[in-house]
Design a protein around this motif. Sequence first.
Motif, PDB file in Angstrom:
ATOM      1  N   MET A   1     -37.296  -4.441   6.390  1.00 37.18           N
ATOM      2  CA  MET A   1     -36.811  -3.460   7.353  1.00 37.18           C
ATOM      3  C   MET A   1     -35.294  -3.332   7.345  1.00 37.18           C
ATOM      4  O   MET A   1     -34.736  -2.509   8.060  1.00 37.18           O
TER       5      MET A   1
ATOM      6  N   ILE B   1     -35.704  -9.631  12.020  1.00 33.87           N
ATOM      7  CA  ILE B   1     -35.936  -8.380  11.290  1.00 33.87           C
ATOM      8  C   ILE B   1     -36.252  -8.756   9.849  1.00 33.87           C
ATOM      9  O   ILE B   1     -35.377  -9.273   9.134  1.00 33.87           O
TER      10      ILE B   1
ATOM     11  N   GLU C   1     -41.983   7.992  12.121  1.00 37.67           N
ATOM     12  CA  GLU C   1     -42.121   6.565  11.853  1.00 37.67           C
ATOM     13  C   GLU C   1     -40.732   5.962  11.666  1.00 37.67           C
ATOM     14  O   GLU C   1     -39.993   6.342  10.763  1.00 37.67           O
ATOM     15  N   GLU C   2     -40.385   5.032  12.526  1.00 36.63           N
ATOM     16  CA  GLU C   2     -39.083   4.391  12.437  1.00 36.63           C
ATOM     17  C   GLU C   2     -39.155   2.985  13.014  1.00 36.63           C
ATOM     18  O   GLU C   2     -40.027   2.670  13.828  1.00 36.63           O
ATOM     19  N   ASP C   3     -38.237   2.149  12.561  1.00 36.09           N
ATOM     20  CA  ASP C   3     -38.153   0.783  13.063  1.00 36.09           C
ATOM     21  C   ASP C   3     -37.447   0.791  14.416  1.00 36.09           C
ATOM     22  O   ASP C   3     -36.480   1.536  14.631  1.00 36.09           O
TER      23      ASP C   3
ATOM     24  N   ASN D   1     -47.321  -8.663  15.325  1.00 33.38           N
ATOM     25  CA  ASN D   1     -47.576  -7.399  14.652  1.00 33.38           C
ATOM     26  C   ASN D   1     -48.836  -7.536  13.814  1.00 33.38           C
ATOM     27  O   ASN D   1     -48.970  -8.483  13.027  1.00 33.38           O
TER      28      ASN D   1
ATOM     29  N   LEU E   1     -33.903   0.873  15.671  1.00 31.29           N
ATOM     30  CA  LEU E   1     -33.231  -0.303  15.124  1.00 31.29           C
ATOM     31  C   LEU E   1     -31.877   0.063  14.539  1.00 31.29           C
ATOM     32  O   LEU E   1     -30.934  -0.740  14.568  1.00 31.29           O
TER      33      LEU E   1
ATOM     34  N   VAL F   1     -38.835  -6.781  17.428  1.00 33.77           N
ATOM     35  CA  VAL F   1     -38.621  -5.715  16.457  1.00 33.77           C
ATOM     36  C   VAL F   1     -39.976  -5.268  15.931  1.00 33.77           C
ATOM     37  O   VAL F   1     -40.849  -6.095  15.635  1.00 33.77           O
ATOM     38  N   ALA F   2     -40.175  -3.950  15.813  1.00 32.55           N
ATOM     39  CA  ALA F   2     -41.446  -3.421  15.328  1.00 32.55           C
ATOM     40  C   ALA F   2     -41.204  -2.039  14.734  1.00 32.55           C
ATOM     41  O   ALA F   2     -40.059  -1.627  14.498  1.00 32.55           O
ATOM     42  N   ASN F   3     -42.302  -1.326  14.503  1.00 33.82           N
ATOM     43  CA  ASN F   3     -42.261   0.050  14.024  1.00 33.82           C
ATOM     44  C   ASN F   3     -43.018   0.909  15.025  1.00 33.82           C
ATOM     45  O   ASN F   3     -43.950   0.428  15.679  1.00 33.82           O
TER      46      ASN F   3
ATOM     47  N   ASP G   1     -46.741   0.693  14.549  1.00 28.37           N
ATOM     48  CA  ASP G   1     -47.386  -0.617  14.487  1.00 28.37           C
ATOM     49  C   ASP G   1     -48.344  -0.810  15.650  1.00 28.37           C
ATOM     50  O   ASP G   1     -48.121  -0.317  16.766  1.00 28.37           O
TER      51      ASP G   1
END
Length: 841
Positions: free
Chosen positions: A819, A815, A505-507, A605, A523, A552-554, A557
């Motif tokens: 985050m 962002i 799990e990362e941005d 999102n 990110l 920008v997301a994860n 997501d």
Amino acid sequence: MSTDLPDDPDVDAARIETARIEDEMEQSYIDYAMSVIAGRALPDVRDGLKPVHRRILYAMHEAGVSAGSAHRKSSSIVGETMGDFHPHGDSAIYDTLARMAQDFSMRYPLVDGQGNFGSVDGDPPAAMRYTEARMAPIAEELLADIDKDTVDFSANYDDRLQEPDVLPSAFPNLLVNGSSGIAVGMSTNIPPHNLGEVIDATVHLINNPEATVEDLMDHVKGPDFPTGANIVGRGGVHSAYKTGRGRVRVRAEFEVDEEEGRIVITELPFQENKARLVERIADDVNEGKLEGIRDLRDESDRDGIRVVIDLKRDAMVDVVKNQLLESHLESTFGVINLALVDGAPQVLDLRETIQHYLDHRREVVRRRSQYELDEAEDRAHILEGRLTALNNVDDVVETIQDAADRDAAKAALREQFDFSEDQVAHIVSMQLGSLTSMEAQAIKDEYEEVQARIERLEEILTNESELLGVIEEELLEIKDEYDDERRTSFIEDTDTVAHEDLIPEEDIVVAMSEDDYIKRMPLSTFSAQNRGGKGIIGTDLKEDDAVSSVFVANTHDYLLCFTNYGQIYKLRGFQIPEMSRTARGKSAVNILDLDDGEELTAVVNTDDIADESFDGQRYLTMVTRDGYIKRTGVDDFQNIHTSGIRAIRLEDGDELVDVEVTDGDRTLVVTTTGGMSIRFDEDDVRAMGRSARGVRGIDLQDDDTVAGVAAVDVDRHSWVLTVTENGYGKRSDIDEYRVQSRNGKGLIDIKTAGRNGPVCAMETVGPGDHLVVMSKSGQIMRTPVEDISTVGRNTMGVIVMDLVEADRVACLDVIPREMVTDESEADVDLATDPEAAPSDD
């Protein structure tokens, strides 16, 4: 010369029957199919055996190859089985014999093998001339009392011998050892179970005839595989027991040693080939599908399985573990509880399976009791004659002495004492030693025992509860003798292996080009710069291609992706291929079903939709290039197809430009490429369905188009951020925009003449947020929003991104401060541009 041929040719023709070829073929195929179903592939619900298993065990019984005898060559057993009962080839018989001896194939092996009978690595058994076998003790329980008229017999294939139609089966072997087979048009796959649990359930059904499947499941917890491992969750087990069909997830037993950096596998799912498993893991490592594995070796021996996977020093243990689980260490056992009931295939639930066994066992015990009663009565009849003879010994001896021969003595005794033929035959054969008082007492004691036995057997035959009591007692005796601990454990389905578990799990930052190339990058790749920087390369573009969107997301997501054509797609962050900054990306057609000219214009999102700060109904508020605005409840977007669904109806030439998540209490600011903006309350736009076009949001001037929409919560500290194509922008308080009615011309938001150029986008930002700006040529810059001066409306703003000549800002995203890491915040220069000064409206 005479002939037997009739003069009339029609007499012979009368014996010829006409049949349609399709009817004949259909009936022949049905006959063949039923022969396979009943004669080869499916087990009988009563003893859980197919004909070949039953014939092997009976041949061993007839040959005296019992658990107490010496081992005999497997070739001898196979030969006798084939010659007397099963003329289908020695290889099929030996394969079955070998499987019954494998402790990794059968929960309770029915054959005690000596020699090489194969391995869990898939090695075949040695040739039958090298191996030896005999019945296992538990197999004798299947054949117990077979000589007491307990089951029906039929002629063997050549009518020389008789073979049993079914074995007496003193325990429910179908559930205990399971079965698998493929017939014509159907198959069976019954897992093995723990003997003690199955017997407990059977006893419970004896004592509670109205028991339900759920009641029996209190005793039968689930399959108990000979190789152990773990069953994940109980849903598949419950389905199998209630309906006869279910999918049971089986997971290998392994240990994760994070200190040593290794994963050790100690138990495998049932029917998993260990050597092939190790080979598949090695292939995936070599092909780059499995990362983080340094070494792989099989340290298994006779004491058990041990496969060691050494990890690299920088490997993420959880990621490697989940990759192994998804691809190698977890399998599904599809339960199909299909068995023959009265010769016909039937899918059975747990209760029906046990009930059919009980019906069979009731019949076996009844027939055995009747057989033993007949024997006891015959013996009592003989003993009665002998006792009568002892009571009249002098007269009996004198009668025998006076007789001319044995036959005359028998006739005289029958006439004098009314003996039967059997009685006088025993009396005449009595020795003088049996006339002693001790022998006489022994006969009297035996007679009393036989009479008690007769009374007991008559009670069993006339009293159903007594008969069931015998069945229960015998089952419990077998449980005491053969029961053992469960090998397969249960683990809750909290550690479900889904594809997202394989991705850390990362941005991320996602970039997409006009030619539909898409990729994601961490990110953290982009550290914050002061505003006005050039940024760094964010993507490599083909000639004549340009960046169309960035967001920008994860990785975990759920993203709602809106296109300029008004379609909406659902996407997971990890579904977007991860690539480096300098990579071009991959074609989006493999991820999103986009048409020619269709491109992403907004991404929402779903975490924003679930934001607890929203109190009421959530809406997706959309604006189009021609100034239309529409709100639609998020409930209308629950079922999104892989090919997308319509989000808004567009007029010819119009396009969807921007989407915001709202809750009914927001204030909306719509901005245009020409620098105009209008603010109105969200409830000025009524909620509509997906197929609606919407209503006018702003009255556009000639050649002007909508650039975006910002949804502002006036109760929270936030600003409206506007950025132009030439890289300039500004922050403004929402109070700078007075509330108007929708469909007005609005007010000037930012000056677009000269250096600024047209407006690219408008966003709502708050303290601590960062801005990601991407140019058409693929440059990316990240900067804190507080680096951009707070000014009024109708200003020029300050430089946000320094663009090379002919380059333009393509898109931007915010962002959220959640985050933004502390490290990135520490690098931020919060200086503002003194040249940015507000001007009059």
